[in-house]
Design a protein around this motif. Structure first.
Motif, mmCIF file in Angstrom:
data_model
loop_
_atom_site.group_PDB
_atom_site.id
_atom_site.type_symbol
_atom_site.label_atom_id
_atom_site.label_comp_id
_atom_site.label_asym_id
_atom_site.label_seq_id
_atom_site.Cartn_x
_atom_site.Cartn_y
_atom_site.Cartn_z
ATOM 1 N N UNK A 36 -9.257 4.209 -3.091
ATOM 2 C CA UNK A 36 -7.855 4.613 -3.161
ATOM 3 C C UNK A 36 -6.979 3.721 -2.282
ATOM 4 N N UNK A 37 -7.465 3.366 -1.119
ATOM 5 C CA UNK A 37 -6.710 2.476 -0.230
ATOM 6 C C UNK A 37 -6.581 1.090 -0.858
ATOM 7 N N UNK A 38 -7.669 0.594 -1.438
ATOM 8 C CA UNK A 38 -7.620 -0.715 -2.091
ATOM 9 C C UNK A 38 -6.616 -0.715 -3.239
ATOM 10 N N UNK A 39 -6.619 0.341 -4.036
ATOM 11 C CA UNK A 39 -5.665 0.458 -5.139
ATOM 12 C C UNK A 39 -4.243 0.534 -4.610
ATOM 13 N N UNK A 40 -4.029 1.280 -3.567
ATOM 14 C CA UNK A 40 -2.709 1.415 -2.950
ATOM 15 C C UNK A 40 -2.217 0.067 -2.429
ATOM 16 N N UNK A 41 -3.117 -0.675 -1.794
ATOM 17 C CA UNK A 41 -2.737 -1.974 -1.253
ATOM 18 C C UNK A 41 -2.331 -2.953 -2.356
ATOM 19 N N UNK A 42 -2.983 -2.834 -3.516
ATOM 20 C CA UNK A 42 -2.619 -3.701 -4.642
ATOM 21 C C UNK A 42 -1.208 -3.405 -5.140
ATOM 22 N N UNK A 50 0.962 -0.063 5.497
ATOM 23 C CA UNK A 50 0.550 0.949 6.482
ATOM 24 C C UNK A 50 0.460 2.339 5.849
ATOM 25 N N UNK A 51 1.337 2.600 4.897
ATOM 26 C CA UNK A 51 1.333 3.908 4.232
ATOM 27 C C UNK A 51 0.031 4.157 3.481
ATOM 28 N N UNK A 52 -0.628 3.095 3.040
ATOM 29 C CA UNK A 52 -1.901 3.248 2.316
ATOM 30 C C UNK A 52 -2.987 3.804 3.227
ATOM 31 N N UNK A 53 -2.922 3.479 4.491
ATOM 32 C CA UNK A 53 -3.940 3.932 5.436
ATOM 33 C C UNK A 53 -3.662 5.330 5.981
#
Length: 71
Positions: A36-42, A50-53
């Motif tokens: 989910x974090x990887x997808x958010x970062x993309x 920072x919001x992804x983490x």
């Protein structure tokens, strides 16, 4: 004596199974959050990484079959 040994063996097996399933669920949640974090970062705009983490990924617990704590 045989009945007692069988009961002890069964209890040990059930304990081991529950321990293994807990470890699997924890790994599942960790992998779900990483994906989910990887997808958010993309998809994140510049400066919004920072919001992804810090996002709430509680759906990972539900998807992995982990009960959410009741508060």
């Amino acid at each position: 004596m045989t009945r007692s040994t069988k009961l002890t063996t069964l209890c040990a097996f059930v304990f081991g199974l529950s321990f293994a399933s807990t470890a699997f669920a924890r790994d599942c949640v960790t992998e779900c959050k990483r994906a989910a974090i990887a997808q958010c970062l993309l998809l994140a705009a510049e400066g919004e990484a920072e919001a992804c983490y810090t996002a709430d990924y509680s759906y990972c617990r539900v998807a992995c079959g982990v009960n959410l704590p009741h508060g």
